[in-house]
Design a protein around this motif. Structure first.
Motif, PDB file in Angstrom:
ATOM      1  N   PHE A 151      10.608  10.143  -2.111  1.00 28.91           N
ATOM      2  CA  PHE A 151      11.459  10.934  -1.209  1.00 28.91           C
ATOM      3  C   PHE A 151      12.881  11.025  -1.731  1.00 28.91           C
ATOM      4  O   PHE A 151      13.396  10.065  -2.296  1.00 28.91           O
ATOM      5  CB  PHE A 151      11.588  10.260   0.172  1.00 28.91           C
ATOM      6  N   ASP A 152      13.539  12.143  -1.478  1.00 26.62           N
ATOM      7  CA  ASP A 152      14.998  12.076  -1.548  1.00 26.62           C
ATOM      8  C   ASP A 152      15.474  11.683  -0.148  1.00 26.62           C
ATOM      9  O   ASP A 152      14.667  11.582   0.787  1.00 26.62           O
ATOM     10  CB  ASP A 152      15.606  13.403  -2.036  1.00 26.62           C
ATOM     11  N   SER A 207       0.830  -1.215   0.000  1.00 23.91           N
ATOM     12  CA  SER A 207       0.000   0.000   0.000  1.00 23.91           C
ATOM     13  C   SER A 207       0.860   1.259   0.000  1.00 23.91           C
ATOM     14  O   SER A 207       0.572   2.215  -0.731  1.00 23.91           O
ATOM     15  CB  SER A 207      -0.910   0.035   1.227  1.00 23.91           C
ATOM     16  N   LEU A 208       1.908   1.270   0.835  1.00 28.62           N
ATOM     17  CA  LEU A 208       2.766   2.462   0.913  1.00 28.62           C
ATOM     18  C   LEU A 208       3.371   2.789  -0.452  1.00 28.62           C
ATOM     19  O   LEU A 208       3.598   3.950  -0.791  1.00 28.62           O
ATOM     20  CB  LEU A 208       3.896   2.249   1.927  1.00 28.62           C
ATOM     21  N   ALA A 209       3.644   1.734  -1.237  1.00 27.42           N
ATOM     22  CA  ALA A 209       4.292   1.936  -2.531  1.00 27.42           C
ATOM     23  C   ALA A 209       3.376   2.656  -3.516  1.00 27.42           C
ATOM     24  O   ALA A 209       3.844   3.311  -4.435  1.00 27.42           O
ATOM     25  CB  ALA A 209       4.736   0.596  -3.104  1.00 27.42           C
ATOM     26  N   LEU A 263       3.086  11.204   4.757  1.00 28.81           N
ATOM     27  CA  LEU A 263       3.925  10.416   3.840  1.00 28.81           C
ATOM     28  C   LEU A 263       3.396  10.474   2.411  1.00 28.81           C
ATOM     29  O   LEU A 263       4.162  10.395   1.451  1.00 28.81           O
ATOM     30  CB  LEU A 263       3.985   8.954   4.289  1.00 28.81           C
ATOM     31  N   ALA A 264       2.056  10.603   2.279  1.00 28.55           N
ATOM     32  CA  ALA A 264       1.472  10.610   0.937  1.00 28.55           C
ATOM     33  C   ALA A 264       1.736  11.920   0.211  1.00 28.55           C
ATOM     34  O   ALA A 264       1.743  11.983  -0.998  1.00 28.55           O
ATOM     35  CB  ALA A 264      -0.037  10.375   1.036  1.00 28.55           C
ATOM     36  N   HIS A 274      -2.385  11.088  10.598  1.00 27.35           N
ATOM     37  CA  HIS A 274      -1.455  12.208  10.438  1.00 27.35           C
ATOM     38  C   HIS A 274      -0.188  11.741   9.703  1.00 27.35           C
ATOM     39  O   HIS A 274       0.258  12.371   8.741  1.00 27.35           O
ATOM     40  CB  HIS A 274      -1.097  12.701  11.849  1.00 27.35           C
ATOM     41  N   LEU A 275       0.333  10.615  10.138  1.00 25.14           N
ATOM     42  CA  LEU A 275       1.581  10.102   9.546  1.00 25.14           C
ATOM     43  C   LEU A 275       1.370   9.701   8.085  1.00 25.14           C
ATOM     44  O   LEU A 275       2.168  10.053   7.210  1.00 25.14           O
ATOM     45  CB  LEU A 275       2.076   8.901  10.369  1.00 25.14           C
ATOM     46  N   LEU A 276       0.268   9.003   7.813  1.00 27.21           N
ATOM     47  CA  LEU A 276       0.054   8.511   6.441  1.00 27.21           C
ATOM     48  C   LEU A 276      -0.261   9.661   5.488  1.00 27.21           C
ATOM     49  O   LEU A 276       0.168   9.651   4.335  1.00 27.21           O
ATOM     50  CB  LEU A 276      -1.061   7.461   6.434  1.00 27.21           C
TER      51      LEU A 276
END
Ligand SMILES: [Zn+2]
Length: 370
Positions: free
Chosen positions: A326-327, A241-243, A362-363, A357-359
């Motif tokens: 991300f770099d 999912s994160l990918a 990150l998105a 909040h975190l997700l």
């Protein structure tokens, strides 16, 4: 269990053995090191040895005899001169009955379970030994209360403080104790241990890397996994999912994590009735954050040292895709944010808010800043 069976903590055990053979055991110790590296096991063996009536000394190494009355009572958990002090004892204090499990070490526990008992002379052995768990969760008033016994402990007393974060202890607490450091366990040794338990090789390898030296954590996960917790499957789904998730998917992904989390927490609570549900719930929250941190580490390293082997060695394609967001600098910032989130769990911030909040962050790194 013997000192020889403590995994990879030879230097800590050597310090204790030398103190014992020279008759200079300290009255107060701090066993400092990460969670799950053998601090409690070592402290228990040390306590049993100090209390034993007929210790066995072979090749300069001392061991409790396992057969005297003291050893038998110690093994049965009923030794009158051994006291394990931990925060959940609050319910046995005068005012603690019926209260929820505490987050910090309550001062009442220190006052009633440590200070009040130190002055009673030992009744069976020549010493009295206290192990105080999770001293990193002691606030200033609990530590100040404990200082009264650390300042002038009776000669028969040995107090062992277990601590994962030395910086949380007051300088006065540290200066009155002999600090013994416990290091992280090597990844290959953790892998061997998990494989011995019969855990699948890929899962063992992933858990050994994720645990970052904490054998205890890795063994807990392994036990849960073998009881059907599906942690590994959850991590694979989460990395998938994160990918590929986008900003609008973040809330739904937080829901998925929380529902997986609830199942693992329920199973863990069934397997470990001694630990409070709040603590278990936090451990599982922490596990999911660790999984996300590991993915960010991999993303960061992929951008700097691509030849380094990833923690998520089994999902490299997804990690490459995740890394493209991300770099290295932003990945490092996000890792720092994750560690802030871990502090928030400790401060009782709502877990749903934290994951959402975190997700979201990150998105969409460019528009949402923590
Ligand atoms: Zn004995």
């Amino acid at each position: 269990m013997s000192f020889k069976e403590i995994f990879c903590q030879d230097s800590a055990i050597d310090i204790l053995q030398r103190a014992y053979s020279s008759g200079r055991a300290s009255h107060a110790y701090i066993f400092a090191g990460p969670e799950g590296v053998g601090k409690f096991q070592t402290a228990s063996l040390w306590a049993k040895l100090l209390l034993c009536h007929n210790p066995i000394i072979e090749n300069g190494s001392a061991q409790s005899c396992d057969s005297c009355r003291s050893c038998k009572l110690f093994d049965a958990g009923t030794h009158p001169d051994f006291i394990h002090v931990y925060k959940e004892l609050r319910e046995f204090t005068e005012d603690g009955k019926g209260k929820a499990p505490p987050v910090e070490m309550p001062v009442d526990v220190i006052r009633e379970m440590l200070n009040a008992k130190v002055s009673n002379r030992p009744s069976l052995s020549s010493r009295k030994v206290f192990i105080v768990s999770e001293t990193e969760k002691m606030n200033a008033s609990s530590q100040n209360c404990m200082l009264k016994v650390l300042e002038e402990p009776p000669v028969y007393c040995c107090i062992i403080l277990l601590c994962t974060r030395l910086e949380k202890l007051l300088p006065t607490t540290k200066s009155r104790s002999h600090i013994i450091r416990f290091g992280p366990i090597q990844e290959n040794r953790i892998f061997e241990k998990l494989s011995e338990k019969g855990l699948d090789a890929n899962i063992s390898k992933y858990f050994a890397r994720l645990a970052q030296g904490s054998l205890g954590q890795a063994c807990n996960w392994a036990e849960l996994e073998m009881n059907g917790a599906n942690i590994y499957e959850s991590k694979q789904n989460l990395i998938n999912s994160l990918a590929q998730y986008t900003y609008p998917d973040a809330i739904e992904l937080a829901d998925v994590i929380l529902s997986r989390k609830a199942k693992i927490t329920a199973l863990w609570s069934d397997l470990d009735e001694k630990t409070s549900k709040t603590d278990i719930s936090r451990r599982v929250d922490k596990l999911f954050i660790q999984i996300i941190i590991a993915a960010l580490y991999d993303a960061m390293r992929l951008n700097i040292i691509p030849e380094l082997e990833a923690i998520n060695f089994d999902q490299l394609k997804q990690i490459e895709k995740f890394a493209s967001r991300f770099d290295a600098e932003i990945a490092a910032e996000k890792i720092a944010d994750c560690f802030t989130m871990l502090q928030w769990f400790e401060s009782n911030v709502n877990e749903r808010l934290i994951f959402e909040h975190l997700l979201l962050s990150l998105a969409d790194c460019d528009t949402i800043k923590i």
